[in-house]
Design an enzyme around this catalytic site. Structure first.
Site, PDB file in Angstrom:
ATOM      1  CG  LEU A  56      31.285  18.793  61.741  1.00 12.07           C
ATOM      2  CD1 LEU A  56      32.751  18.414  61.951  1.00 12.07           C
ATOM      3  CD2 LEU A  56      31.143  20.294  61.489  1.00 12.07           C
TER       4      LEU A  56
ATOM      5  CB  SER B  15      30.710  25.045  48.588  1.00 14.30           C
ATOM      6  OG  SER B  15      31.780  24.133  48.783  1.00 14.30           O
TER       7      SER B  15
ATOM      8  CE1 TYR C 209      22.126  18.432  57.849  1.00 16.57           C
ATOM      9  CE2 TYR C 209      22.167  18.003  60.208  1.00 16.57           C
ATOM     10  CZ  TYR C 209      22.828  18.193  59.017  1.00 16.57           C
ATOM     11  OH  TYR C 209      24.202  18.141  58.988  1.00 16.57           O
TER      12      TYR C 209
ATOM     13  CG  ASN D 164      30.531  25.418  55.777  1.00 21.73           C
ATOM     14  OD1 ASN D 164      30.060  24.416  55.282  1.00 21.73           O
ATOM     15  ND2 ASN D 164      29.790  26.467  56.066  1.00 21.73           N
TER      16      ASN D 164
ATOM     17  CE  LYS E 259      27.870  29.718  54.841  1.00 21.01           C
ATOM     18  NZ  LYS E 259      27.023  28.532  54.938  1.00 21.01           N
TER      19      LYS E 259
ATOM     20  CG  PHE F 262      33.225  13.882  56.907  1.00 22.88           C
ATOM     21  CD1 PHE F 262      34.014  13.299  57.882  1.00 22.88           C
ATOM     22  CD2 PHE F 262      32.826  15.202  57.060  1.00 22.88           C
ATOM     23  CE1 PHE F 262      34.403  14.034  59.004  1.00 22.88           C
ATOM     24  CE2 PHE F 262      33.208  15.937  58.173  1.00 22.88           C
ATOM     25  CZ  PHE F 262      34.003  15.352  59.146  1.00 22.88           C
TER      26      PHE F 262
ATOM     27  N   GLY G 162      25.002  16.617  48.843  1.00 27.89           N
ATOM     28  CA  GLY G 162      24.325  16.186  47.623  1.00 27.89           C
ATOM     29  C   GLY G 162      23.476  17.307  47.053  1.00 27.89           C
TER      30      GLY G 162
END
Length: 374
Positions: free
Chosen positions: A313, A195, A95, A168, A369, A311, A288
């Site tokens: 966050l 999602s 990340y 999210n 989740k 985008f 992705g």
């Protein structure tokens, strides 16, 4: 022994990491002394990783002794925290923004104020708070951080929603409101509709009178998936195979051509989003999952004048948006309380973290989740 950073507990403290050869449990002892009259947090348990790698191989359960709560700090007893894909990517070391190991996992969650420093006047024991903007190190039972880290929320919100509202749902709201100007009656199209972000996009769009077209992958039980998304407010749901037609726009019926599209998959799924967009439309990529590139035809740029943008966050939150983001989070929590925002989650006991992690990694098939309950 290994000199360990503060594990997000105390910015100025250092800790000694002692490996117990008889167990996977690790024990910590703080190097910073505190006075006998100081407020001290309870001992804590945490999930840490001492090196980057696959989460099921490098994460460990640790014990951390109590630390002093300084005058401007707040000790929070964590109630719940999710396992997000970005959490996994941080542990893997892939990340873009991540703490250097050793570090505590987790990035968002909800907790209850346990104790406050002498100078803290805006929070009291018993208040529910979330780290806002999100903050590294939420996979632990007690956290001590500066009062400015914490945002007080309504205790009437279901715990699992409070724990997951920041990453999210906020992404979904921002993409709908910050990318292009949408009016009631406009339409959007997205892939990855199952999602959490996708589910939130559907419901927030519906609450604003915006039509939505949704693309999902071909899978077993697809009819049930379609029905569940329509129950959330989806206008149309198509599988990728169903969109293998010459003119996808012939499937729109009375829905106008979308002005805005969201892509979190890449590859062919991104190309399908582009096919739906009207002249001058915009596609926003925020993920992705297929690990395949976005390919755009020359004609899409020349004859349709499409725009592509991304985008992220964390970048948005890093531009001094703390106050604005907190107001948007309160709006989202309001939608939850009004029954206008919901998504599938599974609560997992902290003691069963390894099973929850396996589910989050996809080792046990498609799962909701995972939200750790402390």
């Amino acid at each position: 022994m290994l000199l360990l950073r503060s594990l997000c507990l105390k910015p100025s403290s250092f800790t000694l990491l002692n490996f117990n050869s008889n167990s996977r449990l690790l024990h910590f002892s703080t190097l910073r002394p505190f006075s006998s009259s100081a407020t001290v947090s309870p001992p804590s348990k945490a999930i840490i990783y001492s090196t980057h790698g696959e989460p099921d191989a490098v994460t460990e359960l640790v014990e951390v002794p109590g630390v002093e709560v300084k005058e401007n700090e707040v000790c929070v007893k964590m109630l719940a925290a999710p396992i997000n894909p970005s959490d996994i990517n941080r542990i893997q070391g892939v990340y873009p923004v991540r703490p250097q190991p050793p570090a505590v996992g987790g990035y968002e969650g909800v907790g209850e104020v346990y104790a406050v420093g002498q100078a803290v006047t805006t929070l009291s024991p018993g208040d529910w708070v979330i780290p806002s903007p999100p903050s590294f190190g939420t996979w632990q039972t007690y956290i001590v951080k500066d009062q400015n880290v914490w945002h007080k929320i309504n205790k009437g919100v279901p715990m699992e929603y409070a724990a997951t509202i920041t990453v999210n749902p906020l992404t979904a709201l921002l993409m709908l409101e910050d990318c292009v100007t949408l009016s009631p009656g406009d339409a959007i199209v997205q892939n990855g509709a199952t999602s959490m972000v996708g589910q939130c996009v559907i419901q927030i769009a519906k609450s604003r009178g915006i039509r939505n077209i949704n693309i999902i992958r071909d899978r077993a039980g697809v009819d049930e998936v379609k029905e569940s998304l329509k129950d959330l407010g989806a206008d149309e749901v198509f599988t990728e195979k169903e969109l293998e037609v010459k003119n996808v726009k012939s499937l729109l019926g009375d829905i106008p051509e979308p002005v805005l599209g969201f892509n979190c998959v890449g590859g062919n799924a991104a190309s399908l989003v582009l096919k739906f967009l009207r002249h001058g439309g915009t596609m926003v990529t925020y993920g992705g999952m297929s690990k395949k590139p976005v390919t755009v035809s020359t004609s899409s740029f020349i004859f349709k004048d499409l725009s592509l943008r991304g985008f992220w966050l964390q970048k948005w939150l890093g531009t001094d948006k703390a106050e604005e983001s907190r107001k948007m989070i309160d709006r989202l929590l309001g939608l939850v309380q009004d029954g206008k925002l919901k998504y599938k989650m599974e609560m997992a006991p902290f003691d069963d973290f390894n099973t929850a992690l396996d589910k989050a990694l996809g080792k046990l098939g498609s799962q909701p989740k995972q939200v750790i309950k402390f």
